[in-house]
Design a protein around this motif. Structure first.
Motif, PDB file in Angstrom:
ATOM      1  N   GLN A   1      -1.357  10.625   8.754  1.00 59.76           N
ATOM      2  CA  GLN A   1      -2.413   9.452   8.719  1.00 59.76           C
ATOM      3  C   GLN A   1      -1.548   8.053   9.227  1.00 59.76           C
ATOM      4  O   GLN A   1      -2.496   6.974   9.260  1.00 59.76           O
ATOM      5  CB  GLN A   1      -2.844   9.265   7.165  1.00 59.76           C
ATOM      6  CG  GLN A   1      -3.734  10.233   6.654  1.00 59.76           C
ATOM      7  CD  GLN A   1      -4.025  10.124   5.131  1.00 59.76           C
ATOM      8  OE1 GLN A   1      -4.034  11.231   4.782  1.00 59.76           O
ATOM      9  NE2 GLN A   1      -4.550   9.072   4.872  1.00 59.76           N
TER      10      GLN A   1
ATOM     11  N   GLY B   1       1.965  16.013   4.156  1.00 59.78           N
ATOM     12  CA  GLY B   1       0.987  15.951   5.211  1.00 59.78           C
ATOM     13  C   GLY B   1       0.499  14.538   5.524  1.00 59.78           C
ATOM     14  O   GLY B   1      -0.163  14.093   6.622  1.00 59.78           O
TER      15      GLY B   1
ATOM     16  N   ASP C   1      -3.864   6.517  12.137  1.00 59.85           N
ATOM     17  CA  ASP C   1      -5.048   5.726  11.564  1.00 59.85           C
ATOM     18  C   ASP C   1      -4.538   4.414  10.922  1.00 59.85           C
ATOM     19  O   ASP C   1      -5.254   3.266  11.052  1.00 59.85           O
ATOM     20  CB  ASP C   1      -5.778   6.370  10.308  1.00 59.85           C
ATOM     21  CG  ASP C   1      -6.413   7.656  10.973  1.00 59.85           C
ATOM     22  OD1 ASP C   1      -6.581   7.659  12.175  1.00 59.85           O
ATOM     23  OD2 ASP C   1      -7.027   8.445  10.228  1.00 59.85           O
ATOM     24  N   ILE C   2      -3.427   4.406   9.930  1.00 67.22           N
ATOM     25  CA  ILE C   2      -3.085   3.157   9.544  1.00 67.22           C
ATOM     26  C   ILE C   2      -2.784   2.140  10.358  1.00 67.22           C
ATOM     27  O   ILE C   2      -3.108   1.001  10.359  1.00 67.22           O
ATOM     28  CB  ILE C   2      -1.691   3.413   8.415  1.00 67.22           C
ATOM     29  CG1 ILE C   2      -2.592   4.399   7.117  1.00 67.22           C
ATOM     30  CG2 ILE C   2      -1.366   2.129   8.046  1.00 67.22           C
ATOM     31  CD1 ILE C   2      -1.377   4.914   6.360  1.00 67.22           C
TER      32      ILE C   2
ATOM     33  N   ARG D   1       0.658  -1.147  -0.093  1.00 67.39           N
ATOM     34  CA  ARG D   1       0.105  -0.175  -0.040  1.00 67.39           C
ATOM     35  C   ARG D   1       0.891   1.482  -0.019  1.00 67.39           C
ATOM     36  O   ARG D   1       1.939   1.328   0.688  1.00 67.39           O
ATOM     37  CB  ARG D   1      -0.836   0.136   1.066  1.00 67.39           C
ATOM     38  CG  ARG D   1      -2.196  -0.661   1.144  1.00 67.39           C
ATOM     39  CD  ARG D   1      -2.689  -0.798   2.175  1.00 67.39           C
ATOM     40  NE  ARG D   1      -3.924  -1.349   2.341  1.00 67.39           N
ATOM     41  CZ  ARG D   1      -5.183  -0.979   1.968  1.00 67.39           C
ATOM     42  NH1 ARG D   1      -5.439   0.396   1.959  1.00 67.39           N
ATOM     43  NH2 ARG D   1      -6.355  -1.524   2.090  1.00 67.39           N
ATOM     44  N   ILE D   2       0.294   2.110  -0.587  1.00 67.01           N
ATOM     45  CA  ILE D   2       1.041   3.550  -0.700  1.00 67.01           C
ATOM     46  C   ILE D   2       0.189   4.738  -0.477  1.00 67.01           C
ATOM     47  O   ILE D   2      -1.110   4.742  -1.141  1.00 67.01           O
ATOM     48  CB  ILE D   2       1.929   3.575  -2.098  1.00 67.01           C
ATOM     49  CG1 ILE D   2       2.691   4.791  -2.229  1.00 67.01           C
ATOM     50  CG2 ILE D   2       0.932   3.215  -3.232  1.00 67.01           C
ATOM     51  CD1 ILE D   2       3.313   4.842  -3.490  1.00 67.01           C
ATOM     52  N   ILE D   3       0.527   5.584   0.291  1.00 65.34           N
ATOM     53  CA  ILE D   3       0.114   6.901   0.364  1.00 65.34           C
ATOM     54  C   ILE D   3       1.002   7.965  -0.037  1.00 65.34           C
ATOM     55  O   ILE D   3       2.036   8.006   0.075  1.00 65.34           O
ATOM     56  CB  ILE D   3      -0.244   7.288   1.692  1.00 65.34           C
ATOM     57  CG1 ILE D   3      -1.362   6.381   2.218  1.00 65.34           C
ATOM     58  CG2 ILE D   3      -0.645   8.793   1.825  1.00 65.34           C
ATOM     59  CD1 ILE D   3      -1.994   7.153   3.755  1.00 65.34           C
TER      60      ILE D   3
ATOM     61  N   LYS E   1      -5.679   9.028   0.067  1.00 69.76           N
ATOM     62  CA  LYS E   1      -6.125   7.691  -0.196  1.00 69.76           C
ATOM     63  C   LYS E   1      -4.729   6.654  -0.148  1.00 69.76           C
ATOM     64  O   LYS E   1      -3.465   7.580  -0.258  1.00 69.76           O
ATOM     65  CB  LYS E   1      -6.329   7.518  -1.933  1.00 69.76           C
ATOM     66  CG  LYS E   1      -7.464   7.460  -2.331  1.00 69.76           C
ATOM     67  CD  LYS E   1      -7.712   6.761  -3.708  1.00 69.76           C
ATOM     68  CE  LYS E   1      -7.943   7.862  -4.769  1.00 69.76           C
ATOM     69  NZ  LYS E   1      -8.353   7.139  -6.093  1.00 69.76           N
ATOM     70  N   ASN E   2      -5.096   5.842   0.528  1.00 69.77           N
ATOM     71  CA  ASN E   2      -4.163   4.685   0.939  1.00 69.77           C
ATOM     72  C   ASN E   2      -4.047   3.625  -0.183  1.00 69.77           C
ATOM     73  O   ASN E   2      -4.977   2.807   0.101  1.00 69.77           O
ATOM     74  CB  ASN E   2      -4.245   4.011   2.398  1.00 69.77           C
ATOM     75  CG  ASN E   2      -2.942   3.324   2.770  1.00 69.77           C
ATOM     76  OD1 ASN E   2      -1.994   3.190   2.096  1.00 69.77           O
ATOM     77  ND2 ASN E   2      -3.091   2.846   3.800  1.00 69.77           N
ATOM     78  N   TYR E   3      -3.402   3.971  -1.023  1.00 64.45           N
ATOM     79  CA  TYR E   3      -3.697   3.011  -2.485  1.00 64.45           C
ATOM     80  C   TYR E   3      -3.159   1.540  -2.182  1.00 64.45           C
ATOM     81  O   TYR E   3      -1.893   1.461  -1.864  1.00 64.45           O
ATOM     82  CB  TYR E   3      -3.206   3.623  -3.759  1.00 64.45           C
ATOM     83  CG  TYR E   3      -3.978   3.154  -5.034  1.00 64.45           C
ATOM     84  CD1 TYR E   3      -5.254   3.676  -5.202  1.00 64.45           C
ATOM     85  CD2 TYR E   3      -3.265   2.086  -5.555  1.00 64.45           C
ATOM     86  CE1 TYR E   3      -5.881   3.067  -6.349  1.00 64.45           C
ATOM     87  CE2 TYR E   3      -3.943   1.616  -6.568  1.00 64.45           C
ATOM     88  CZ  TYR E   3      -5.314   2.212  -7.145  1.00 64.45           C
ATOM     89  OH  TYR E   3      -5.920   1.673  -7.996  1.00 64.45           O
TER      90      TYR E   3
ATOM     91  N   TYR F   1      -4.477   7.215  -8.721  1.00 64.95           N
ATOM     92  CA  TYR F   1      -4.367   8.205  -7.597  1.00 64.95           C
ATOM     93  C   TYR F   1      -4.842   9.645  -7.926  1.00 64.95           C
ATOM     94  O   TYR F   1      -4.448  10.513  -7.384  1.00 64.95           O
ATOM     95  CB  TYR F   1      -2.805   8.195  -7.152  1.00 64.95           C
ATOM     96  CG  TYR F   1      -2.540   8.352  -5.638  1.00 64.95           C
ATOM     97  CD1 TYR F   1      -2.789   7.341  -4.860  1.00 64.95           C
ATOM     98  CD2 TYR F   1      -2.164   9.709  -5.107  1.00 64.95           C
ATOM     99  CE1 TYR F   1      -2.345   7.546  -3.249  1.00 64.95           C
ATOM    100  CE2 TYR F   1      -2.132  10.043  -3.926  1.00 64.95           C
ATOM    101  CZ  TYR F   1      -2.072   8.795  -2.954  1.00 64.95           C
ATOM    102  OH  TYR F   1      -1.962   8.925  -1.651  1.00 64.95           O
TER     103      TYR F   1
ATOM    104  N   GLN G   1       3.518  -1.314   3.848  1.00 60.21           N
ATOM    105  CA  GLN G   1       2.954   0.202   3.738  1.00 60.21           C
ATOM    106  C   GLN G   1       4.125   1.184   3.492  1.00 60.21           C
ATOM    107  O   GLN G   1       5.093   1.226   4.086  1.00 60.21           O
ATOM    108  CB  GLN G   1       2.006   0.343   4.833  1.00 60.21           C
ATOM    109  CG  GLN G   1       1.675   1.883   5.028  1.00 60.21           C
ATOM    110  CD  GLN G   1       0.653   2.048   4.244  1.00 60.21           C
ATOM    111  OE1 GLN G   1      -0.547   1.500   4.484  1.00 60.21           O
ATOM    112  NE2 GLN G   1       0.603   3.129   3.221  1.00 60.21           N
TER     113      GLN G   1
END
Lengths: 360, 360
Positions: free
Chosen positions: A21, A17, A24-25, A11-13, B4-6, B255, A173
């Motif tokens: 998150q 900023g 949350d993750i 997963r990638i964000i 988004k956490n893709y 994204y 992640q």
């Protein structure tokens, strides 16, 4: 022909900023109240509340500051793993690396060594890892190495500098928050950025090149030019783009290989402890013979940004020391095969490498 | 701002002939001798031994040929799932889609509906899927849609054309073997390639753009130009590069978002059953107002490759039918917000869309 089946980051964000998150993750990944998250954090962030106040520590979570002044070592991995095991009764819920390539590689290696017996040095090589790593997260705070995307974690061991290359190495992640790179000192920014640039040159000029690696390598190369040559970007744009360049450069070598600069730079690092980014620059500066255009542009960028590289780092070395570096470099066979071709041993002799090292 | 956490495709192989490795890959994923792999295969490959002889069927595995002449439907997903459940006592080991976007989207949806109650239409939307899908593999045999990389599976349901967008949708494994695209008919090659091109234009000109999507979108756009405009490539190079363009184009919209062409094209497909690739082309051809440069280049490519688009597809429609298309298009709010901005409702009126549809 058999192709690599490449494991991707799960997963990638991406976004300025997005580091906010992290809490949350992690909240969905905590195994139980006694299974801590272990945060491995570059010690440049000690006392930096802008970063630290956002590290979501709870329950028995532990924050370990780590110096990135030296390249990561297998012994260091073993020490961190031991420290974690001794401190906590339960296996951790996850390892979170917050830093540059050194910290990210340590985080990857620690997450592997939590579930695999023996010492980290036993796993240096290709596909030696038996058991799945625990959940691990990478948060780069400096861009260029591609450590956030690769299936390796490059470690200096007692016998060699070599990665733990495995399907379990990539992060579960990654958080790409370019804002975290805003305070990187200029020389470090350049050296690490050049790691990415050199990845592209080595991948694009390698015999392992394929359309997959080419498309990623070309894009990373274009981004490097925008950032280091054309210089029309705002600071924020440059941070955003360098983070993506690092990602794409990493993907490019993921599916091909690096080359001469990395092989020789590993030798330097192993013997002299030279950090990877600057080591690559020191080596690459003398590789016109292999990467003519790439080295030319590198020198231009170096000049433009007022970077002065160390000289004469090999001046006082004796033959025994040269032999050590040459052994490490020549041990990286896939890199040479990619750079030169199947008959690389006819071109790359020990004398040749010694002559090159002597210039550095 | 929340990003988004893709979720990414877990594993990827790229290379000409990599399809031969499907058997090796599946052998490690078989749950037991009675848990079959289900191969959903585009029926254009019926009797094609070059493909079929390499589909590694064993034990109780089942091959289901599927026509891609129509856009995939939620009812079709439900039928395939029922057929699988009635035929096999055990839950399958995995679903393997071999085909274009239609087949890949069906494979993704079937893998989800094996583990989730109710009907596929119940899951059209964002993040409605409760349970993890079973293992699913995508093998694209035509390039452009980006279905191999996305977290959606676009389906026509009784009430709407909308994707099942979820973290469980992406493939666990993708095999990118550009050789599999060698026999795609020219018009189909163009329409599906243009789906990729339009993804880039919509992403790069959207308000959701960010450095992540931009870097992927720019690369895919460059590759499209190499393939469809510059035309200096061998057939093999063009196949390789279009497969990568599709991948990068998919990552770009993953994204960010698509825009006007996709929103209006969904309306066409819903009402008239127009296939996605050609539908996008029919719509995009009339969108100078929104994508001036993109449409100009599109028309150039269309001319260069001698493609004639259908005209007057909306000529005989009545007001009720226009309303249906407009409802479907306007329902796709994120696409409009990406294309026009937060105040898109002031610009995009029902009359405006009707006027545009009337030109097509």
């Amino acid at each position: 022909m058999k192709y690599k089946n490449y494991p991707m980051v799960s997963r990638i964000i991406f976004g300025r900023g997005s580091f906010n998150q992290l809490g949350d993750i992690l909240s969905t990944k905590r195994l139980n109240a006694k299974a801590p998250f272990i945060f491995l954090v570059d010690d440049v962030f000690k006392g930096n509340s802008w970063i630290n106040s956002r590290i979501p520590i709870a329950y028995d979570d532990q924050l370990i500051y780590i110096s990135a002044n030296e390249e990561p070592k297998t012994s260091q991995v073993d020490e961190i793993v031991e420290q974690i095991i001794l401190t906590h009764k339960e296996r951790p819920s996850g390892i979170i690396g917050i830093g540059g390539g050194t910290i990210l590689d340590l985080a990857k290696a620690v997450s592997i060594m939590i579930t695999n017996k023996g010492e980290a040095k036993d796993y240096q090589g290709w596909d030696l890892v038996k058991n799945e790593a625990i959940y691990h997260v990478g948060v780069p705070t400096i861009s260029g190495t591609g450590a956030e995307v690769s299936r390796t974690t490059v470690l200096t061991g007692p016998e060699k500098k070599l990665g733990i290359n495995s399907d379990y190495t990539p992060f579960d992640q990654v958080i790409l928050d370019p804002e975290l790179t805003k305070d990187v000192p200029k020389d470090q920014w350049f050296y690490t950025g050049m790691d990415c640039y050199i990845h592209c040159i080595e991948s694009l000029n390698g015999t392992y090149l394929n359309a997959f690696s080419q498309s990623y390598g070309e894009k990373a190369f274009e981004l490097c030019k925008e950032i280091f040559v054309e210089n029309n970007l705002s600071d924020e744009e440059a941070q955003d783009k360098l983070m993506m360049a690092s990602w794409h450069g990493g993907m490019s070598i993921a599916y091909s290989q690096v080359g001469v600069a990395h092989a020789m730079s590993y030798g330097l690092s192993y013997l002299l402890g030279t950090k990877h980014g600057i080591g690559n620059c020191i080596v690459f500066n003398h590789l016109e013979e292999f990467y003519t255009e790439g080295v030319k542009l590198f020198k231009q960028m170096k000049k433009y940004h007022g970077i002065t590289l160390p000289e004469g780092v090999c001046a006082d070395l004796d033959d025994y020391q040269f032999d050590i570096m040459i052994d490490v470099a020549l041990g990286l066979e896939p890199l040479w095969e990619n750079a030169i071709g199947k008959n690389w041993k006819q071109v790359i002799t020990r004398d040749k490498l010694k002559t090159l090292y002597q210039k550095m």
